[in-house]
Design an enzyme around this catalytic site. Structure first.
Site, mmCIF file in Angstrom:
data_model
loop_
_atom_site.group_PDB
_atom_site.id
_atom_site.type_symbol
_atom_site.label_atom_id
_atom_site.label_comp_id
_atom_site.label_asym_id
_atom_site.label_seq_id
_atom_site.Cartn_x
_atom_site.Cartn_y
_atom_site.Cartn_z
ATOM 1 N N ASP A 45 -5.665 -1.554 -0.252
ATOM 2 C CA ASP A 45 -6.032 0.221 -1.375
ATOM 3 C C ASP A 45 -6.412 1.478 -0.253
ATOM 4 O O ASP A 45 -6.564 2.546 -0.493
ATOM 5 C CB ASP A 45 -6.055 -0.532 -2.283
ATOM 6 N N SER A 84 12.640 5.099 -12.353
ATOM 7 C CA SER A 84 11.433 3.489 -12.643
ATOM 8 C C SER A 84 11.797 2.381 -13.725
ATOM 9 O O SER A 84 13.338 2.531 -13.248
ATOM 10 C CB SER A 84 9.967 3.834 -13.822
ATOM 11 N N LYS A 111 0.618 4.510 1.196
ATOM 12 C CA LYS A 111 0.205 3.739 2.168
ATOM 13 C C LYS A 111 -0.973 3.139 1.133
ATOM 14 O O LYS A 111 -0.979 3.380 -0.591
ATOM 15 C CB LYS A 111 -1.158 4.505 2.713
ATOM 16 N N HIS A 119 6.617 -1.804 -1.484
ATOM 17 C CA HIS A 119 7.006 -0.814 -0.534
ATOM 18 C C HIS A 119 7.818 -0.916 0.250
ATOM 19 O O HIS A 119 9.201 -0.311 0.607
ATOM 20 C CB HIS A 119 5.834 -0.673 0.119
#
Length: 339
Positions: free
Chosen positions: A185, A43, A104, A86
Site C-alpha cells: 500500500d 462498482s 498501484k 487488480h
C-alpha cells in the site's frame, strides 16, 4: 487506425472502475483536464455506482464490471479497486480490448503482474501502472538533473511513507487475502522512487514488525546496487512519517519535502553553490493525478501500447523487488501459493 488510438479532435472518454477515495480524486482531476471526460463508472454495487455518477455528473453507472468494459463509448478503463482485485479487473478490460490505467501496487505479486503484461502485449492493448510519481513534472525534472550529473554519482536514496493508524484487525490493511500490510500500500512509493533513479536493485534486505494476521505493520528496506549506491526506505501503517526523500551524490544532494511521491518542489544543493528551489506550475493545484491521465491520453492518441514514462518492464521490476521484500520479512498472501 492503430488499436486503441484516439483521434486528436475528440476527448478521451474514461470509464472508472470502482468508487473509492482514489477514484474520486482521479475523476475530479480528469474533469478539469482539457480533452478528457469520464463517461461511465462501475462498482460491484449498482447503488454505489449511481451515487458516484450523480455526484460527478457521469452519464452511465453500472453495477458490474463487465458492463463497463463492454461500453463502446469508453476509450480507456481506470482500475481504482484495491490491489487485490487488480488482476481480475484489469484482465477483464484487457481481454475486452480496452486500454487500462491500473492503480498501484500494480498487483499482489510479480506473477500476477507478468500475467497482465503478457495479456496486454499479446492483444496489443495499452496498459500502464498508475504510478503518478513517474508522470509528475517536478519528479521528472529531479530525475533529469540526476541523469545529467547535477549531484555526481548517486550514493544514497532515502525515502519513507507511513500512516499513523492504528487500523483495526478487520481493516483491509490487516487482511492477507486483500494484500494487507504497509509494503504494497505504501512501500511501493519509496521503492518506485529508488527504481526511477537507480533501476532494479542487485540486493534486497528488509526487516519488519508483523501483525497477528501476518501482514507487515512497519518495514525497513535496504536496497543495494553494484555501483555502490544504496537506498534506505521505510513504510508503516502504525506511525505517521514525514514522507520525505533525499538523494545524495558525490557532488551534491536533492531534498524533497513531505509528499515526495507527488512533489510540488525540491531543493537542489550542489557542493559549493547556493541551494536552488525547483517548483511546480499552477496546474499542481489539482490532486496531481491529471499528469498520469494526460500521459495515457498522449499515448493513446499516438497509438502506443506502453508509456515511456511508466514502462511495463519497470513495473515488473518494482513488483519483483516488492516480492523480494515480502520474502525477506515473511509476509505471504494466499495468492502466492497459486500458479
Amino acid at each position: 487506425m492503430t488499436a486503441g488510438r484516439i483521434p486528436d479532435d475528440r476527448a478521451v472518454r474514461w470509464g472508472v472502475l470502482a468508487t473509492g477515495g482514489i477514484a474520486e480524486r482521479f475523476t475530479s482531476d480528469v474533469r478539469d483536464l482539457p480533452g478528457a471526460e469520464v463517461v461511465a463508472v462501475a462498482s460491484r454495487r449498482e447503488a454505489s455506482a449511481k451515487e458516484f455518477a450523480d455526484r460527478f455528473g457521469i452519464p452511465r453507472a453500472y453495477g458490474e464490471w463487465a458492463a463497463l468494459v463492454a461500453d463502446e463509448e469508453v476509450d480507456v478503463v481506470y482500475v481504482a479497486t484495491p490491489h487485490s482485485a487488480h488482476r481480475a479487473a484489469a484482465g477483464l478490460a484487457l481481454a475486452a480490448g480496452k486500454p487500462v490505467l491500473c492503480e498501484k501496487a500494480f498487483t499482489l505479486n510479480a506473477r500476477e503482474a507478468r500475467e497482465l503484461v503478457s495479456l496486454a502485449r499479446e492483444r496489443g492493448v495499452f496498459l500502464m501502472e498508475a504510478m503518478w510519481t513517474y508522470c509528475n513534472p517536478v519528479v521528472l525534472r529531479l530525475a533529469e538533473l540526476v541523469r545529467d550529473g547535477a549531484i555526481g554519482e548517486i550514493r544514497t536514496v532515502q525515502a519513507d511513507f507511513g500512516l499513523q493508524g492504528p487500523f483495526p484487525a478487520e481493516h483491509r490493511l490487516r487482511d492477507p487475502a486483500l494484500g494487507g500490510g504497509a509494503v504494497l500500500d505504501l512501500g511501493v512509493y519509496p521503492v518506485s522512487f529508488a527504481h526511477l533513479l537507480l533501476g532494479e536493485p542487485d540486493r534486497v534486505q528488509a526487516d519488519a514488525l508483523l501483525s497477528p494476521e501476518g501482514v507487515d505493520l512497519n518495514t525497513g528496506m535496504l536496497l543495494g546496487w553494484e555501483s555502490g549506491a544504496t537506498a534506505l526506505l521505510s513504510c508503516s501503517i502504525t506511525a505517521g512519517t514525514p514522507a520525505t526523500a533525499t538523494v545524495t551524490g558525490t557532488t551534491g544532494r536533492i531534498d524533497v519535502p513531505s509528499g515526495f511521491f507527488h512533489a510540488d518542489r525540491f531543493v537542489l544543493r550542489r557542493n559549493g553553490s547556493e541551494p536552488e528551489e525547483i517548483t511546480a506550475g499552477p496546474e499542481a493545484t489539482l490532486h496531481g493525478l491529471q499528469y498520469e491521465a494526460a500521459e495515457v491520453a498522449r499515448c493513446l492518441r499516438a497509438g502506443a501500447t506502453e508509456s515511456p514514462l511508466v514502462p511495463l518492464d519497470g513495473t515488473l521490476a518494482v513488483m519483483r523487488t516488492l516480492d523480494a521484500v515480502r520474502e525477506r520479512i515473511g509476509v505471504r498472501y494466499p495468492v502466492d501459493l497459486e500458479g
